[in-house]
Design an enzyme around this catalytic site. Structure first.
Site, PDB file in Angstrom:
ATOM      1  CG  ASP A   1      -3.008  25.300  36.057  1.00 36.17           C
ATOM      2  OD1 ASP A   1      -1.977  25.105  35.379  1.00 36.17           O
ATOM      3  OD2 ASP A   1      -3.510  26.423  36.213  1.00 36.17           O
ATOM      4  N   GLY A   2      -2.683  22.865  33.873  1.00 39.23           N
ATOM      5  CA  GLY A   2      -2.979  22.549  32.470  1.00 39.23           C
ATOM      6  C   GLY A   2      -2.891  21.047  32.220  1.00 39.23           C
TER       7      GLY A   2
ATOM      8  CG  ASP B   1       4.347  28.050  38.611  1.00 37.67           C
ATOM      9  OD1 ASP B   1       5.553  28.375  38.643  1.00 37.67           O
ATOM     10  OD2 ASP B   1       3.694  27.992  37.555  1.00 37.67           O
TER      11      ASP B   1
ATOM     12  CE  LYS C   1      17.853  46.646  55.164  1.00 37.75           C
ATOM     13  NZ  LYS C   1      18.110  45.325  55.648  1.00 37.75           N
TER      14      LYS C   1
HETATM   15  O1  F6P Z   1       4.740  26.825  35.371  1.00 40.11           O
HETATM   16  C1  F6P Z   1       6.112  26.823  35.575  1.00 40.11           C
HETATM   17  C2  F6P Z   1       6.755  28.035  34.945  1.00 40.11           C
HETATM   18  O2  F6P Z   1       8.145  27.989  35.227  1.00 40.11           O
HETATM   19  C3  F6P Z   1       6.180  29.388  35.375  1.00 40.11           C
HETATM   20  O3  F6P Z   1       6.630  29.784  36.639  1.00 40.11           O
HETATM   21  C4  F6P Z   1       6.637  30.268  34.255  1.00 40.11           C
HETATM   22  O4  F6P Z   1       5.795  31.392  34.116  1.00 40.11           O
HETATM   23  C5  F6P Z   1       6.537  29.367  33.069  1.00 40.11           C
HETATM   24  O5  F6P Z   1       6.581  28.025  33.557  1.00 40.11           O
HETATM   25  C6  F6P Z   1       7.633  29.544  32.043  1.00 40.11           C
HETATM   26  O6  F6P Z   1       7.361  28.724  30.967  1.00 40.11           O
HETATM   27  P1  F6P Z   1       8.417  28.360  29.825  1.00 40.11           P
HETATM   28  O7  F6P Z   1       9.429  27.407  30.413  1.00 40.11           O
HETATM   29  O8  F6P Z   1       7.586  27.705  28.782  1.00 40.11           O
HETATM   30  O9  F6P Z   1       9.057  29.629  29.410  1.00 40.11           O
END
Ligand code: F6P
Length: 319
Positions: A103-104, A127, A213
């Site tokens: 999204d960014g 994500d 379990k």
């Molecule tokens: O957006 C992808 C992602 O892996 C997220 O799931 C996670 O919160 C974030 O990036 C981690 O970012 P970085 O690699 O900058 O630590």
């Protein structure tokens, strides 16, 4: 449209290379020149780019990461930074840009459109948090990686008769935890979209233990809590040995699955077609198995909702 730029931005995702390959090869097929912009918007602001040819993308379809490298760029969020980017695009005669990211990254692509540079977004993030598309590139590989890890954790967990919390990525989105919870047979799935009840989670663990379990597995999305803290509370409340595993960046690596490679190839080719057809501000994606393109600015305003059918099914099957 004679010259296209392509960049990957934000967190990398398996399948980004397959998307770059599709963009470069489709553009060359349509007799365009292609520049690979290095390290996302940072390369655009600082003129780090290289011309791509057919061989630049040979032997990458199976590779994780991104050959163009990636970054989260603060400069491009400023007017001065964007002005520099515009100059670079002019100097290299780039008529349109294809942005592969989450999204960014797409928000940046919308800015490019507003600056008069046609831009198309391809969803690349593990994500799966973009509401306009059913799947993003990288999600399928990430969930397969997590499910493989869960199987290994199960082995040791049942040998010791333990509870295991597995924390997965996803930022504010619970999709990785949800789908892996279902595929991995988790007792509970803790995600940001649904409030959780610790006592209910503990009751399930104890019920399971009482009917023989050998272990319990809880899938926790990073946006819903902290695995270490949850493990401590569960151990106190159930008196069962509890361990936490934070899978971390292992989820972002590895060779993309066939599903991700196919999706990336289709989306990359569609993005080029759109630019060559004079379109701008479009985000490509997949809906009900069909490749679609939608207004990118609008797409980013759609709120992602949880797949409640999948959540309810996972709850029923882990009764
Ligand atoms: O957006 C992808 C992602 O892996 C997220 O799931 C996670 O919160 C974030 O990036 C981690 O970012 P970085 O690699 O900058 O630590």
């Amino acid at each position: 449209m004679k010259t296209i730029g392509v960049l990957t931005s934000g967190g990398d995702a398996p399948g980004m290379n397959a998307a770059i390959r599709a963009v470069v090869r489709s553009a060359i097929y349509h007799e365009c020149k292609v520049y690979g912009i290095l390290r996302g918007y940072e390369g655009l602001v600082n003129a780090k780019l290289k011309e791509m040819n057919l061989s630049s993308v040979a032997d990458i379809i199976h590779r994780g990461g991104t050959i163009l490298q990636t970054a989260r760029c603060e400069d491009f969020k400023t007017e001065a930074g964007r002005k520099k980017a515009l100059n670079v695009l002019e100097v290299f005669n780039i008529d349109g840009v294809i942005v592969i990211g989450g999204d960014g990254s797409m928000t940046g692509a919308v800015k490019l459109n507003e600056m008069g540079i046609p831009a198309i977004g391809i969803p690349g993030t593990i994500d799966n948090d973009l509401a306009y598309t059913d799947y993003t590139i990288g999600f399928d590989t990430a969930i397969n990686t997590v499910v493989e890890a869960i199987s290994k954790i199960r082995d040791t967990s049942s040998s010791h008769g333990r509870v295991n919390i597995v924390e997965v990525m996803g930022r504010h989105c619970g999709d990785i935890a949800l789908y892996c919870g279902l595929a991995g047979g988790a007792e509970s799935i803790v995600i940001p979209e649904i409030p959780h009840n610790i006592d209910e989670i503990c009751r399930k663990i104890i019920r399971g233990k009482n009917r023989g379990k050998l272990h319990s597995l809880i899938l926790l999305a990073e946006g819903a809590g902290n695995a270490m803290e949850l493990a401590k509370i569960i151990e106190e409340k159930t008196s069962m040995e509890t361990r936490a595993t934070i899978l971390g960046h292992i989820q972002r690596g590895g060779s993309p699955t066939a599903t991700d490679r196919i999706l990336a190839s289709k989306l990359g080719a569609r993005a080029v077609e759109l630019l060559l057809g004079g379109k701008s501000n479009r985000a490509v994606g997949i809906k009900c198995n069909a490749i679609v393109d939608v207004d990118m600015k609008e797409a980013l305003t759609i709120e992602k909702t949880l797949d409640m059918d999948t959540y309810n099914l996972a709850s029923i099957l882990s009764i």
